[in-house]
Write an enzyme that holds these catalytic residues in place. Sequence first.
Site, PDB file in Angstrom:
ATOM      1  N   LYS A   1       0.875  -1.190   0.136  1.00 11.76           N
ATOM      2  CA  LYS A   1       0.119   0.002  -0.088  1.00 11.76           C
ATOM      3  C   LYS A   1       0.870   1.073   0.020  1.00 11.76           C
ATOM      4  CE  LYS A   1      -3.996   2.042   2.216  1.00 11.76           C
ATOM      5  NZ  LYS A   1      -4.946   2.061   3.667  1.00 11.76           N
TER       6      LYS A   1
ATOM      7  N   SER B   1      -9.971   2.449   2.830  1.00 11.99           N
ATOM      8  CA  SER B   1      -9.237   2.847   1.647  1.00 11.99           C
ATOM      9  C   SER B   1      -8.010   1.944   1.089  1.00 11.99           C
ATOM     10  CB  SER B   1      -8.313   4.159   2.666  1.00 11.99           C
ATOM     11  OG  SER B   1      -7.539   3.416   3.510  1.00 11.99           O
TER      12      SER B   1
ATOM     13  N   SER C   1     -10.575   0.188   7.094  1.00 10.41           N
ATOM     14  CA  SER C   1      -9.654   0.340   5.505  1.00 10.41           C
ATOM     15  C   SER C   1      -9.300  -1.028   5.021  1.00 10.41           C
ATOM     16  CB  SER C   1      -8.785   1.426   5.678  1.00 10.41           C
ATOM     17  OG  SER C   1      -9.461   2.721   5.511  1.00 10.41           O
TER      18      SER C   1
END
Lengths: 476, 484
Positions: B76, B151, B175
């Site tokens: 990420k 997210s 998330s």
Amino acid sequence: MEWDIVIGIETHVQLKTKSKIFSGASASFGGEPNAHACLVSLAYPGVLPVLNEEAVNCAIRFGLAVDAKIAKKSIFARKNYFYPDLPKGYQISQFELPIVGEGSLSISMGDDNKIVRILRAHLEEDAGKSVHGVEEGKSGIDLNRAGTPLLEIVTEPDMSSAEEAVSYAKKLHELVQWIGICDGNMQEGNFRCDVNVSVKKKGDKQLGTRREIKNLNSFKFIKQAVDYEVNWQIERLEDGGAIKQSTILFDPDSGETREMRSKEEANDYRYFPDPDLLPLEISQEKINVIKAEMYELPNEMKARLIKEFDLSSYDADGITSNIAVANYFEDLLTFNVSAKLASNWILTNLFSRLNELSIDIENCPLKASKLAQLILRIEDKTISNNAAKKVFDEIWDQDKSVDDVIEKLGLKQISNVNEIENILNQVLQDNEAMVEEYKSGKDKAFNALIGQVMKASKGKANPGQVSQLLKEKLKN
Amino acid sequence: MEKLSLRELSEGLKARKFSSVELTQFFLDRLEKYNLSINAFISIDKDKSLAMASRSDSIIKEGKQDYLTGVPIAQKDIFCAEGWKTTCGSKMLDNFISPYDATVIRKFNEISAVNLGKTNMDEFAMGSSNETSYYGNVKNPWNIKNVPGGSSGGSAAAVAAMLAPAATATDTGGSIRQPASLCGLTGLKPTYGLVSRYGMIAFASSLDQAGPMCHSAEDCAAMLNVMSGHDSKDSTSIEREKENYLNGIKDPIKGLKIGIPKEFFSEGLDPDVEKIIEQGINEYKKLGAEIVDISLPNNHLSIPVYYVIAPAEASSNLSRYDGVRYGYRTKEYDDLMDMYCKTREEGFGDEVKRRIMIGTYVLSAGYYDAYYLKAQKIRRLISEDFSKAFKKCDVILGPSAPSVAFPIGDKKEDPLKMYMQDVYTISTNLAGLPGLSMPAGLINNLPVGMQLIGNYFSEAKLLNIANVFQMNTDWHRLSPKGFE
């Protein structure tokens, strides 16, 4: 109209740790700009603070030294504001729960002692600094200082004159060096005072509105700034004006204070507990360990000197005025010299010589071991106190032994009664007029006769013995 | 090869069925073929990835292979990785090349896993649909008209479309679990403090936690073995003995007490989702679990509490993006204040600015007690609800999200609707508990996630419970069409 002056002081003391308070970067002074700016100092994305245990130990030492409560649990909070020298956009400080609670510091004002109450002391990080004028129209940022550990020490408004404010600042300055938590170098900004000043009508209960003089880094400036500010406030009030709470700066060049621009003033700091740091918990065991490792405090030592050695309060103050002096004194005592003589010699001859040469006692060329030899020769009556001063000059910064110098200068005292008596008889014979004067009641003549004896002995006669013998002779 | 589990990849590398360079090249080729359609990655650097793969191969040759050595992992873009552009999905960091590794990245490097690239995400992890990214929407591989959740939408889409065998992700209010749910994956948010936050760009420090995004619970266990562990660089990281999460992952779950909180099955939950969760509960009954009713009476307060605490911390965490030292700086400005204002106005997107403003407001003098302090008090009540519940059950089960993946643009203009996406996940962040989402069914060919919430440091148990479900069902083996 008569006025009361009310002063409280917040002092930022830079703690003597190797690394910064929340990172491993060096906390040393100076260096190329940003040489000590690690990723944490630069507030890079993702970096986190880790508390330096040494800074905590310093705060605990201070707390113990002012007889304050050490908080079992204290909290680091973020003080949020934007400024280029504040890389994270917030300063990590302590707000609601500081590490050190209420304590006190005793200051001497002439013969009187006064207690100044400490409200709190908390740990925080210093900011960096902006560098102007390197390049036209641009400012630079140096983050070497960003993150160096500070202990902010806050008093109650207990001082009532510029002199008291200076006395407190000096005492605090000595104390933080004494307990080894601060270098005390004021030029480098190690020790900076924010002084809150207000005035009120004499006897009024209600405090007046205060103005805070920021960032004073010398005792002289504290005195000048407070004096100026007090006059300014009194004049203004007497002219029917009012004081607005504000932050002011002292300009050493003009000797005046001026209000900071509104931009430089405090805003809403939005304090909240820093979620990156756990609450700081301190066990009683840890406090005990630090306490056991601590040196005797100045006040404790002063009391001991008075009690144990019968030193005067004034002399004991002098010896405990800073750790280096106290250490020198303690070193002298290890050679079994009399404490009174040791203290006299430090506070008079040694101090005046150090002053003349503007050097610190740490850099004194005359080692305690050698001065002790000299003092021992006074004690065993080999030389007089006056003769000792001559030896002192010779051994000050030269590799000579005390006994050699005494021998070479022929300073050995005459303590043999017969020898002194011979000289004395001769003097009395030569000065019959003086003897008559004394006998007719003029006491002065006695000292003049002693002077003649000393002169005749080239200063080597033991003055005590001379005086005693002379008295006996003149009685007859 | 794209459907192999991490264990199978590890064994294949060890047996030299394929090399790490071959494996990495295979996924890089898939990236080239499919990433444009789903926009799961922000940064791809083939040379870097292949160089890492080549190093892994020599380690494997020396026989010093760890479980994930040589396996390409998508990271990420919230994790700082030395020499990699690290943007956090923001224009503010579009030019930021990290000079250092986050602890999570360092741990993958130490066992010589391959960094396959940096995945797309909502800007500064603020969002539930991946629509706030400066780098554009991520599309859900199951239906590219829909959002992947957020997210960690890039990580979820990348693994769902089999562009990466596994990915790292982070979870502040859901998330990891919500995008796992929307993309048919297994994702774990560990106990707060289990995985180091050092080098993970902060959104809300007291809530942020990194975890794995994978196809299965077993894969998650292998990833967590790498990611977890105490880190002296993170003061909130917890000192405890390191576990091997693969141990006991197949243990029987007979007699397990599963708590069903009634608050998770009330208004707002899509009835079709509810049906699928009920099927999941029945599956667990068959496997010998006991079902008990529990209550989390303060759960309805978790969204309001979260939207005070998270923005408060974010408003302060994001103050460092001021244009002074790195990142975006506006081109023209009159003075310092002008530079600050323009830089932050131009560098941050709307959702980030909204949260900075909320956070600044709730921390302001005069509002602090009413908002921030009150929220912290309720946060404690929410934690206490869980500790009471765990006296009655071993694990809590419920939906991960109220619905399946919704169309792109559907909730973008209505933040409050968007915030409801995390209604079942936020309370675990507030309490610091671990939570796992795994696929439990499909509605109109869109995945539905089922959530398991455990007590502190019960990750091994959660992974075991999920793995036993996956040993007996195939939901986690389904893949979206069009990525073969």
